[in-house]
Design an enzyme around this catalytic site. Structure first.
Site: not given
Ligand code: PAF
Length: 274
Positions: A27, A33, A57, A145
């Site tokens: 988000g 994005h 994470q 990337k």
């Molecule tokens: O790149 C991100 O935003 C996150 O690491 C992902 C790939 C959505 C996983 O939570």
């Protein structure tokens, strides 16, 4: 655009869809994005974006609690960008029980650079991405990337676990000064924002030296670290690596210059392909 919050609703909504492309996000969306959504759109078929801030994470001292959550605006951008379905699960939906079963990324790729500074980060990423793949069952998934190491880790997971998914990579989108777009740029104050493009400048200068034939990699990396430190950054690393798997550089190989550094309390990462 449909906004779907549960796996039980998502599965039937996707049942008759052709060729699904997934854009996984946390988000707080920006033009970077949207470029992933555009790549998904160009494949034809159905575009699904996910918005989920993945606790797994984040280390306990990191910014999980403060990570910007801007769902309404995200949905407006996704709808305008041509997304068909946005999947917005709750934490309970993704992790209904403690996630003791996780995906361990290989150490040579995942315990270096980002993984060395953020232990467990790629386990968290791989676990949620595999879970999203299983929930959405896409034919393709698009990653940026800017998170170069993440892209390589996911490509390897897909390859080694024989997942029937094309992993597509989107180029970094930068602002006019060269700063790579990132949700964490929102943490920067005005003076930090003016300075932030220097990470890219340092990596670009490094890449240029490598392109010109220099092979004294450790010295070049140290110079970039010194450049940033002298400007008030706290660099975590600057590294020249092979593009295939972040292996040690060898002359003539396809290389990438990667860097991560803190500006005040904000940690930024960037990279430049040589
Ligand atoms: O790149 C991100 O935003 C996150 O690491 C992902 C790939 C959505 C996983 O939570």
């Amino acid at each position: 655009m449909q906004v779907i919050r549960t796996i039980a609703e998502l599965r039937p909504a996707l049942e008759d869809r052709r060729e699904i492309s997934l854009v996984p996000t946390m988000g707080n969306l920006h033009a970077g994005h949207l470029s992933l959504v555009r790549i998904a759109r160009e494949r034809g078929g159905t575009v699904v974006a996910s918005v989920f801030v993945n606790r797994l994470q984040f280390a306990p001292h990191e910014d999980f609690a403060h990570y910007p959550r801007t769902l309404e605006h995200d949905c407006e951008l996704l709808a305008a960008g041509g997304c068909d379905i946005v999947f917005v699960p709750t934490e309970q939906e993704i992790y209904p029980e403690a996630q003791s079963f996780t995906v361990q990324a290989p150490a040579d790729l995942a315990d270096v650079l980002e993984g060395q500074v953020r232990p467990g980060f790629f386990t968290g990423v791989c676990t949620v991405v595999l879970k999203l793949f299983n929930i959405v069952r896409p034919a393709a998934a698009v990653f940026g990337k800017k998170d170069y190491q993440q892209l390589l880790v996911i490509r390897k997971m897909v390859r080694q676990l024989a997942l029937p998914i094309d992993v597509l990579a989107a180029d970094i989108i930068r602002d006019a000064g060269g700063l790579a777009l990132s949700s964490r740029n929102g943490y920067l104050n005005d003076s930090q924002r003016a300075e932030a493009a220097q990470l890219h400048a340092a990596l670009r200068a490094l890449a240029e030296k490598v392109r010109s034939g220099r092979t004294d990699w450790p010295r070049l990396e140290a110079q970039a670290v010194e450049f940033l430190s002298a400007r008030g950054w706290q660099p975590d690393y600057v590294a020249i690596r092979g593009r295939a798997g972040l292996e040690a550089p060898i002359p003539g190989a396809a290389l990438v210059a990667l860097g991560a550094a803190r500006l005040g309390a904000t940690r930024l990462i960037d990279n430049v392909e040589v």
